[in-house]
Design an enzyme around this catalytic site. Structure first.
Site, mmCIF file in Angstrom:
data_model
loop_
_atom_site.group_PDB
_atom_site.id
_atom_site.type_symbol
_atom_site.label_atom_id
_atom_site.label_comp_id
_atom_site.label_asym_id
_atom_site.label_seq_id
_atom_site.Cartn_x
_atom_site.Cartn_y
_atom_site.Cartn_z
ATOM 1 N N CYS A 148 -7.223 1.244 12.326
ATOM 2 C CA CYS A 148 -8.454 0.632 11.836
ATOM 3 C C CYS A 148 -9.322 0.151 12.990
ATOM 4 C CB CYS A 148 -8.123 -0.545 10.939
ATOM 5 S SG CYS A 148 -6.648 -0.278 9.999
ATOM 6 N N SER B 223 0.848 -1.193 0.000
ATOM 7 C CA SER B 223 0.000 0.000 0.000
ATOM 8 C C SER B 223 0.887 1.248 0.000
ATOM 9 C CB SER B 223 -0.877 -0.032 1.257
ATOM 10 O OG SER B 223 -1.600 1.166 1.371
ATOM 11 N N GLY B 224 0.390 2.311 -0.654
ATOM 12 C CA GLY B 224 1.203 3.517 -0.811
ATOM 13 C C GLY B 224 1.349 4.367 0.443
HETATM 14 N N1 PLP Z 1 -2.350 -4.628 6.112
HETATM 15 C C1 PLP Z 1 -1.713 -4.080 7.149
HETATM 16 C C2 PLP Z 1 -0.763 -4.903 7.942
HETATM 17 C C3 PLP Z 1 -1.951 -2.740 7.482
HETATM 18 O O1 PLP Z 1 -1.329 -2.190 8.532
HETATM 19 C C4 PLP Z 1 -2.867 -1.990 6.710
HETATM 20 C C5 PLP Z 1 -3.184 -0.586 7.067
HETATM 21 O O2 PLP Z 1 -3.120 -0.182 8.199
HETATM 22 C C6 PLP Z 1 -3.487 -2.626 5.625
HETATM 23 C C7 PLP Z 1 -3.210 -3.940 5.356
HETATM 24 C C8 PLP Z 1 -4.487 -1.905 4.777
HETATM 25 O O3 PLP Z 1 -3.917 -0.973 3.917
HETATM 26 P P1 PLP Z 1 -4.843 0.212 3.348
HETATM 27 O O4 PLP Z 1 -5.015 1.195 4.443
HETATM 28 O O5 PLP Z 1 -4.078 0.742 2.174
HETATM 29 O O6 PLP Z 1 -6.125 -0.433 2.937
#
Ligand code: PLP
Length: 374
Positions: free
Chosen positions: A319, A199-200
């Site tokens: 999240c 992810s960017g």
């Molecule tokens: N996977 C992990 C381990 C992450 O920490 C995150 C974001 O916090 C993601 C996936 C999800 O990425 P995005 O925010 O670009 O959806």
């Protein structure tokens, strides 16, 4: 007001000035559609493919193995859904108890439709037991999904070993490398993974752009002709260009400085504050992450007081913070959250020694103040 001190770089990072600057022309002059056959679109397509090449090179992949997505979460869900559709007769998946919500929630949904999910446990340091993993494999297992680095405690997982075992049983191996990108080297050929998500916005590119490495077969989540029929939707050109630039700017020497600063911070705090506990596998963590708990000091309270001084840390993954639930990662580590609830401090390339000194001073004062009040 004090100068802001931002120490939540695992949640997101500031867009690099150079990244921003390379994006701007693609909002203004170069707004063509990369699928158009005339030169105004083709020029843009060439730039999208240059970004793809930069990202592929960083991961030791071929450009054709990289598709762009809207985020790391989409990459994760696409990887899982493709894997299970490629093996419709198999109904068992192995993952861990410490994955990101985009994996966990997808697994919960799959459980409702008849899939059996094994969530591998971790010990108090957040480490996996590969024997438990081997024992979980059955003839019905279609997918193994394990993260490369954990967002809360920073643990780095043995993806190469896990892939090897997966492939001995002809099982698809997916790796969520969102928190590994830019912090540790990722070599998809060495890891021998089938799918890998990035992810960017964790590497100073904007939020809302991700990519997925696909080794071979793949069934799309979003149908359409773009990305060689693997991900429909007109490409997010400016963000893709920015993502390429951000990856070009990754500097592992700088990561060593970040690691030294993180270690210095932990040492100074431990020297001056009693009863500090650091979660995770201390010698096998991402260089920027520290999950720190102070006995009898509630992380939520500590975070709020820090915020009042314009210092930003988190108490878990961004999240999860809207839901007042204990972190599933710390719960999996059997953490004593009543007595030792941690704040997550995650450094980034813009943090300075002066900021860390200021942060340490504040932590010492605030922890002492909270403890005195008890
Ligand atoms: N996977 C992990 C381990 C992450 O920490 C995150 C974001 O916090 C993601 C996936 C999800 O990425 P995005 O925010 O670009 O959806």
């Amino acid at each position: 007001m004090n100068q802001k001190i931002y120490l939540d770089n695992n949640a997101t990072t500031k867009v690099d000035e150079e990244v921003f600057n390379v994006m701007v022309p693609y909002f203004k002059e170069e707004y063509g559609n990369p699928s158009s056959t005339y030169s105004f679109g083709k020029r843009v397509k060439d730039e999208v493919n240059k970004a793809r090449t930069i990202i592929a090179r960083h991961l030791n992949a071929e450009p054709d193995n990289i598709i762009f997505t809207s985020c790391g979460s989409e990459s994760n869900v696409s990887a899982i859904m493709s894997s299970i559709r490629l093996n419709p007769s198999k109904k068992h998946i192995i993952t861990t108890k410490v994955e990101h919500a985009s994996i966990m929630e997808t697994m919960k949904e799959l459980e409702k439709t008849g899939y059996r999910i094994t969530y591998l446990s971790v010990d108090k340091y957040g480490r996996l037991d590969l024997n438990e993993f081997k024992e979980a494999i059955t003839n019905d297992t279609c997918l193994i999904s394990v993260m490369m680095a954990n967002n809360e405690i920073g643990n780095i997982y043995p993806i190469k070993e896990i892939s090897k075992i997966a492939h001995e049983h002809s099982i698809i191996m997916h790796c969520d490398a969102v928190q590994a990108l830019g912090k540790i080297k990722i070599d998809v050929k060495d890891l021998d993974v089938d799918l890998l998500s990035i992810s960017g916005h964790k590497v100073n590119a904007p939020k809302g752009i991700g990519a997925l490495y696909i080794k071979s077969e793949f069934i799309p989540l979003i149908y359409g002709h773009q990305e060689k029929n693997r991900r429909g939707g007109t490409e997010n050109v400016p963000y893709i260009i920015g993502f390429g630039k951000a990856i070009e700017l990754i500097d592992f020497e700088k990561e060593k400085d970040i690691e030294n600063l993180r270690n210095y911070m932990e040492q100074e705090i431990k020297k001056n504050v009693q009863d500090v506990y650091i979660y995770g596998d201390i010698n096998n963590r991402t260089p920027n992450t520290s999950s720190m708990a102070f006995k009898d000091v509630k992380a939520d309270e500590l975070m709020l007081v820090l915020e009042s001084f314009n210092v930003f840390v988190s108490t878990g993954s961004a999240c999860n913070s809207e839901i007042a639930l204990p972190s599933h990662v710390l719960t999996a580590c059997s953490a004593d959250l009543d007595n030792y609830s941690p704040i997550r401090v995650s450094l980034g390339k813009y943090n300075t020694k002066e900021e860390i000194d200021e942060f340490v001073k504040k932590i010492i004062n605030i922890v002492n103040m909270i403890r005195r009040r008890k």
